[in-house]
Structures are given as C-alpha cells and as structure tokens.
Enzyme design. Structure first.
Site, mmCIF file in Angstrom:
data_model
loop_
_atom_site.group_PDB
_atom_site.id
_atom_site.type_symbol
_atom_site.label_atom_id
_atom_site.label_comp_id
_atom_site.label_asym_id
_atom_site.label_seq_id
_atom_site.Cartn_x
_atom_site.Cartn_y
_atom_site.Cartn_z
ATOM 1 N N HIS A 64 1.003 -1.107 -0.120
ATOM 2 C CA HIS A 64 0.295 -0.046 0.107
ATOM 3 C C HIS A 64 0.993 1.221 0.165
ATOM 4 C CE1 HIS A 64 -3.527 -2.396 1.406
ATOM 5 N NE2 HIS A 64 -2.774 -3.233 1.971
ATOM 6 N N ARG A 66 -0.109 4.506 -0.875
ATOM 7 C CA ARG A 66 -1.012 5.568 -0.416
ATOM 8 C C ARG A 66 -1.053 6.737 -1.382
ATOM 9 N NH1 ARG A 66 -2.671 2.200 3.179
ATOM 10 N NH2 ARG A 66 -1.552 2.070 5.076
ATOM 11 N N ASN A 96 -6.721 0.706 -2.228
ATOM 12 C CA ASN A 96 -7.374 1.411 -1.144
ATOM 13 C C ASN A 96 -6.824 2.814 -0.997
ATOM 14 O OD1 ASN A 96 -5.328 0.137 -0.005
ATOM 15 N ND2 ASN A 96 -6.148 0.055 2.119
ATOM 16 N N HIS A 178 -8.885 -10.261 0.500
ATOM 17 C CA HIS A 178 -8.578 -9.924 1.921
ATOM 18 C C HIS A 178 -9.661 -10.729 2.717
ATOM 19 C CE1 HIS A 178 -7.396 -7.237 5.445
ATOM 20 N NE2 HIS A 178 -8.422 -8.087 5.910
ATOM 21 N N HIS A 232 -2.376 -12.785 2.331
ATOM 22 C CA HIS A 232 -1.829 -12.691 3.645
ATOM 23 C C HIS A 232 -2.577 -13.537 4.602
ATOM 24 C CE1 HIS A 232 -4.966 -9.754 3.633
ATOM 25 N NE2 HIS A 232 -4.284 -8.628 3.808
ATOM 26 N N ASP A 303 2.523 -6.666 2.541
ATOM 27 C CA ASP A 303 1.240 -6.083 3.086
ATOM 28 C C ASP A 303 1.959 -4.633 3.610
ATOM 29 O OD1 ASP A 303 -1.201 -5.117 3.436
ATOM 30 O OD2 ASP A 303 -1.576 -6.221 5.234
ATOM 31 N N HIS A 307 1.669 3.769 8.345
ATOM 32 C CA HIS A 307 0.767 4.698 9.151
ATOM 33 C C HIS A 307 1.596 5.597 9.832
ATOM 34 C CE1 HIS A 307 -3.050 2.883 7.959
ATOM 35 N NE2 HIS A 307 -2.650 1.733 8.148
HETATM 36 O O1 DOR Z 1 -3.591 -3.755 8.264
HETATM 37 C C1 DOR Z 1 -3.890 -3.561 7.174
HETATM 38 N N1 DOR Z 1 -3.466 -2.389 6.412
HETATM 39 N N2 DOR Z 1 -4.413 -4.665 6.356
HETATM 40 C C2 DOR Z 1 -4.916 -4.005 5.219
HETATM 41 O O2 DOR Z 1 -5.293 -5.160 4.533
HETATM 42 C C3 DOR Z 1 -4.996 -2.904 4.706
HETATM 43 C C4 DOR Z 1 -4.008 -2.232 5.275
HETATM 44 C C5 DOR Z 1 -3.998 -0.486 4.933
HETATM 45 O O3 DOR Z 1 -4.096 -0.155 3.865
HETATM 46 O O4 DOR Z 1 -3.675 0.290 5.992
#
Ligand code: DOR
Length: 443
Positions: A64, A66, A96, A178, A232, A303, A307
């Site tokens: 991801h 972002r 996402n 997922h 995962h 994965d 954050h």
């Molecule tokens: O822990 C996760 N964070 N699992 C996911 O599948 C999405 C991801 C996120 O985009 O932060």
C-alpha cells in the site's frame, strides 16, 4: 538505460536452486550472459561482488503506497525508495487509496504517477465494489482484482455472497481476496466495546473470521473455476483447509509478520503490531511456516501498510491497522534461512520466482539468460540491527526495530540500472510498468 554492466564473481542463485560463482553480463537491461569468466567488453562498469550473493530482485505482490490521497503516510517516490533499499525491484499495489482504484481512469492516474516517481517496477490492482463489474472485467493493465471481504470501509468493502458472486462469475482475471468475515467481526466488536488494549484486536478479528471468509472465497472460486489468490493467510485453520482442498487454480501468500510475530508483540510494541488480518498465536506461526515449506502457501508478500507514528499513537481502537515491510522482508527471510528455517533458494523462490509465475509477469524472478536484470546483491556475512532512523519509508518505523539481520542488500538493480548502492539511492532512476499474462497457480 542501455549501458552495460559486469558483475564479477558473486555467488549467484540459478533457477535450479544451485549456487554458481561466476560473472554476469548485463546488456540493455537484460541478463546477456552468465559464465565462469567473462572478458571485459564495452561494459561501462564492473562491480566486484566477490563477497556478495546475487539473487533475483524481490517481487512484493502486496503493498500500500498511499498515493493518491494519503501521501502524508507514504507516496510512490518514498515507498519505491524503500523498495530499492530493501531489494524489492517490483511491487503490486493495492487499491485503497483516495480516490480508490476502482475505474480505468483511477488506474491510468496511478500508472502515470508511478512512471514519474517510482524507482522500481510497478503494477496495480483494481478494487472491487458492488457496482463496478464492467471496470473489473475490462480495466488494463492490472495484476488482478482486489476484494476486501472484510476490514475495509465504504465502497471497497464487498462482504456479502450476493455481491461477491457476480465478480467470481464474470471475467477471467485473477481475484485476490482479503479474507475476513465482516459480519462476524461486527458481532464480536459488540463484546469488546471498552477494549483499549490493542491485544483485543486479535480477539475481535479472530481466526474464525478469517476461516469463514477463506471458505466462502474458495467456494465461489470452485463454483466458477475462477483464478483465486488468498492474500496474507494468517491462521492454522486456513492453512489446514488449503492443505486438504486447494484447487490447482488457487494460490495463497503469507507475510513475514504472520510468520515471525504473534500476539506477544502487543506487549512490546503496542499498536505498531496492529494489522489486518491480525497477528495470531505461536501455534499459527508454526502452522504457516509448515504450510509455506510444504507448498500449501505459495509465496510471500509484505502488505507494506505505512501509517504515521501520530496515527499509531491515537490509542486503540482509534489506531489504523498496518505495518511497513518492504525494507525488511528480504533480510528477515534470509536471516531465517541462515538460521536453518528454510534454504536461501526457498526464500528467493517465495519472494521472486513464485510471485512472477503466479501473476504471469514475464522475464522476471530468475537469474537466467534473457531475463530482465532486476537483481539484488546481498551481504550474508554481516548482521546489522534494524534502525528506524535509517529507513526510507515515510512513516519512519518498523515493527522489527532492533532485530539483528543479515542479507541486507548492498546493491539493487532494476532493468540493469543501479537504484541502490551501499546506503545511496539513485533517485533519478525510474522503473517500468509491469505486464501480466494469465499467470499460473501453484507457484
Ligand atoms: O493492516 C492492514 N492495513 N491490512 C490491510 O489489508 C490494509 C492495510 C492498510 O491499507 O492500512
């Protein structure tokens, strides 16, 4: 970049799984020759790799990054720098973002952004909603359809069988799920309304929630013989289910976190250990390892889900789920190999050739004549601790902080160009869009 390069005398991993000490000649971004000794030609540069091991670059099939919309956590430039440093030469990125990648226009936008910003090669998933079936069938180029059966919000959550069925019934491309049962999670959440300890995360989103969703995805995949990839995988129960009943068109992956961390991590690193699907028990760790060794699980993905530390400090349950991973995955797995838990050839297969095969990415994942020169030279003689200050990911932390690892990349090459060399990134380098053929299960 069409310059030539000679890599002198690394110990290189061949597709047979054997090691060979010799020279490797790169021409026009491809592996032109592998031989005991290659005489210097027009080679613009020679790399003395005598004490290093040469592996195919890592293909990380679940990250991801972002962008667009959440660039305060990561973007395609910073995320791809982290990839280059970690020996990840290609990534497959999840939908996402904001806006989510649910249309051809959103996919095109990401491809354009990556062409401008990514140091490594890239591919993108298209995200399923209950309403975008035509996009799911037609959008190009994409590595596959991503369905969040649970643990997502808004349009990207597709949890009900009636909504899932048409997606499995129409089209042929790979569906990656997922797998968490959102209705079970919602039910269980009611029992834990006062939970402020992140350890409850693993109880709310329990093993049964993952198993239910994996069973449903398998059922639909079997009904339509639809190419399915389970992202995962996190529980012993799912591993056992696949061990008993895994159609030839189904693949599964596991993350280093689910292999190497478990619920004990909450005590040590709190909400930094919070991810979806959650960390499980030591019993699950062992079952996942065994499934990987036995070929029930096909390959490894990180994965990578960065954050910020501010977001992770909000206090459970207001904290986001996810951990970064692209910079640490290869050294983590090579350290496991050096400790005897698997071989280097197995770790490399799970991280390069198996994802290339499963997603049908041509000419990648092997050190062989004519293959793209996406390569990583790693140092297996020394150990270094993971230190957050040295990380390239914008989020600036790792759940593996302080772990002492070997196999750190010394040099990473993408298409024959050096993108990372002993602490220095080539920030001018740019990767290419990946292409995908149908792909084979059973990597
Ligand atoms: O822990 C996760 N964070 N699992 C996911 O599948 C999405 C991801 C996120 O985009 O932060």
């Amino acid at each position: 970049m069409s310059s030539e390069l000679l890599i002198r005398q690394p110990r290189m991993l061949l597709p047979s799984g054997e090691f060979f000490v010799g020279d490797l000649h790169i021409q026009n971004g491809k592996i032109a020759e592998v031989a005991t000794k290659i005489s210097a030609t027009e080679a613009s540069r020679e790399i003395d790799a005598r004490n290093l091991t040469l592996l195919p670059g890592v293909i990380d099939p679940q990250v991801h990054l972002r962008e667009p919309g959440l660039e305060h956590k990561e973007d395609l430039f910073t995320g791809s720098r982290a990839c280059a440093k970690g020996g990840v030469t290609s990534f497959l990125e999840m939908p996402n973002t904001r806006p989510p990648t649910t249309t051809q226009a959103a996919l095109d936008d990401k491809l354009q952004r990556a062409a401008k910003k990514s140091l490594v090669n890239y591919g993108f998933f298209i995200g399923a909603t209950a309403e975008n079936l035509p996009d799911l069938v037609e959008a190009e180029p994409t590595c596959g359809i991503k369905i969040f059966m649970g643990s997502s919000h808004g349009a990207l959550l597709v949890s009900e069988e009636e909504e899932l069925e048409p997606i499995f019934a129409n089209g042929e491309r790979l569906i990656a799920v997922h797998a968490e049962d959102q209705s079970r999670i919602n039910q269980r959440q009611k029992q834990f309304t006062d939970a402020s300890d992140p350890a409850y995360h693993s109880q709310i989103k329990d093993n049964q929630a993952a198993l239910n969703a994996t069973k449903l995805a398998l059922k639909l995949s079997k009904k339509y013989q639809r190419r399915l990839h389970i992202l995962h995988l996190s529980t012993a129960e799912e591993a056992e289910l696949l061990r008993q009943d895994k159609p030839s068109w189904v693949t599964a992956e596991v993350t280093p976190q689910h292999l190497l961390l478990n619920t004990d991590a909450y005590e040590k690193i709190g909400t930094l250990a919070q991810m979806n699907p959650p960390l499980r028990s030591p019993h699950d760790n062992a079952a996942l390892w065994q499934a990987l060794l036995d070929g029930v699980i096909d390959f490894i993905a990180t994965d990578h889900a960065p954050h910020t530390l501010e977001e992770k400090a909000k206090g459970y349950p207001h904290t986001p789920s996810g951990m970064p991973g692209v910079e640490t995955s290869l050294p983590l797995m090579l350290t496991q190999a050096m400790a005897g838990h698997c071989s280097i050839a197995q770790a490399s297969h799970w991280m390069s050739s198996a994802p290339a095969q499963a997603y049908g990415i041509p000419n990648k994942g092997a050190i062989a004549h004519g293959y793209d020169a996406d390569l990583v030279l790693v140092d297996l003689d020394n150990y270094h601790p993971i230190v957050s200050e040295k990380l390239q990911t914008k989020c600036g932390w790792s759940p593996f902080e302080g772990w002492n690892l070997t196999g750190l990349p010394a040099i990473t090459l993408v298409g024959g160009e050096i993108v990372y060399e002993r602490g220095k990134l080539n920030t001018e380098a740019r990767g290419k869009a990946l292409s995908f053929s149908a792909g084979e299960a059973g990597g």
